[in-house]
Design an enzyme around this catalytic site. Sequence first.
Site, short mmCIF file in Angstrom:
data_model
loop_
_atom_site.label_atom_id
_atom_site.label_comp_id
_atom_site.label_asym_id
_atom_site.label_seq_id
_atom_site.Cartn_x
_atom_site.Cartn_y
_atom_site.Cartn_z
N HIS A 66 0.86 -1.19 0.00
CA HIS A 66 0.00 0.00 0.00
C HIS A 66 0.90 1.24 0.00
O HIS A 66 0.70 2.16 -0.78
CB HIS A 66 -0.92 -0.04 1.23
CG HIS A 66 -1.76 1.18 1.42
ND1 HIS A 66 -2.81 1.23 2.29
CD2 HIS A 66 -1.71 2.41 0.85
CE1 HIS A 66 -3.37 2.43 2.25
NE2 HIS A 66 -2.72 3.17 1.39
N GLU A 107 0.50 7.59 -3.60
CA GLU A 107 1.43 7.38 -2.48
C GLU A 107 2.67 8.25 -2.62
O GLU A 107 3.21 8.73 -1.62
CB GLU A 107 1.82 5.90 -2.38
CG GLU A 107 0.65 5.01 -1.94
CD GLU A 107 0.14 5.31 -0.53
OE1 GLU A 107 0.95 5.30 0.40
OE2 GLU A 107 -1.07 5.57 -0.37
N HIS A 111 2.94 10.62 0.49
CA HIS A 111 3.93 10.13 1.45
C HIS A 111 5.37 10.22 0.93
O HIS A 111 6.28 10.64 1.64
CB HIS A 111 3.65 8.68 1.83
CG HIS A 111 2.28 8.47 2.43
ND1 HIS A 111 1.99 8.79 3.73
CD2 HIS A 111 1.13 7.99 1.89
CE1 HIS A 111 0.72 8.50 3.98
NE2 HIS A 111 0.17 8.03 2.88
#
Length: 212
Positions: A66, A107, A111
């Site tokens: 993930h 992502e 992040h």
Amino acid sequence: MKRRPVIATLLLLFAFTATARDDRPRGTAGIFDYYVLSLSWSPEYCATTRRDDELQCARPYAFVAHGLWPQNERGWPQDCESRERVPDATINRLLPIMPSKGLIIHEWRKHGTCSGLGADGYFAALERSYRAIRIPDRYQRLPQTLTVDAARLRSDLLQANPALRSDGVVLQCAGRYLQEVRICLDRSLSPRACGRDLRNRCGDSLVLRPVR
Ligand code: U2P
């Protein structure tokens, strides 16, 4: 008497800035304490969240990557400043373990930009940390729904990965259904304990939907 409007304005201003901060907590690239490697139980995602993700949900994936999340002892930085885009070659390299182009790009923005590594370095770290985790056979091919004690799942993972720490593995469920396993790693990607705000969110017994 005239104080009331002033106080009300101040309260409104405070509420607005607090909300704005919560909605858009921008981090600073490279400033964080550790990483969380988040492994998603793909059958759960596909059964409950999005069915239009053809690649991921058309194939029998078990645990997929993930994300690799820069994390602070409390909370995490996100959406750090970067204009870099994820190169197509990186996306294609990642797809076997992170089978959604949309997720890879999301992502990175949310992040990866906070890792301070650049897109290639970030995804190399994600790939290295994902590939370092051994998923026990029992959870690779799962033709039927499996009900398992959370303690058993944790001990299977720890047995297959002796370097992992028991306080560095956190399970995430929706009701009784397993959604994710989160693994805490230090900035060199070695296992470490999770921060206090990363808690197990599963009961004693949990259900894994079948891999199909
Ligand atoms: O848990 C819901 C979503 O919040 C983000 N999350 C959660 C915990 C944490 O430690 N760090 C973190 O980022 C994840 O958001 P996403 O990356 O999926 O957008 C998680 O799915």
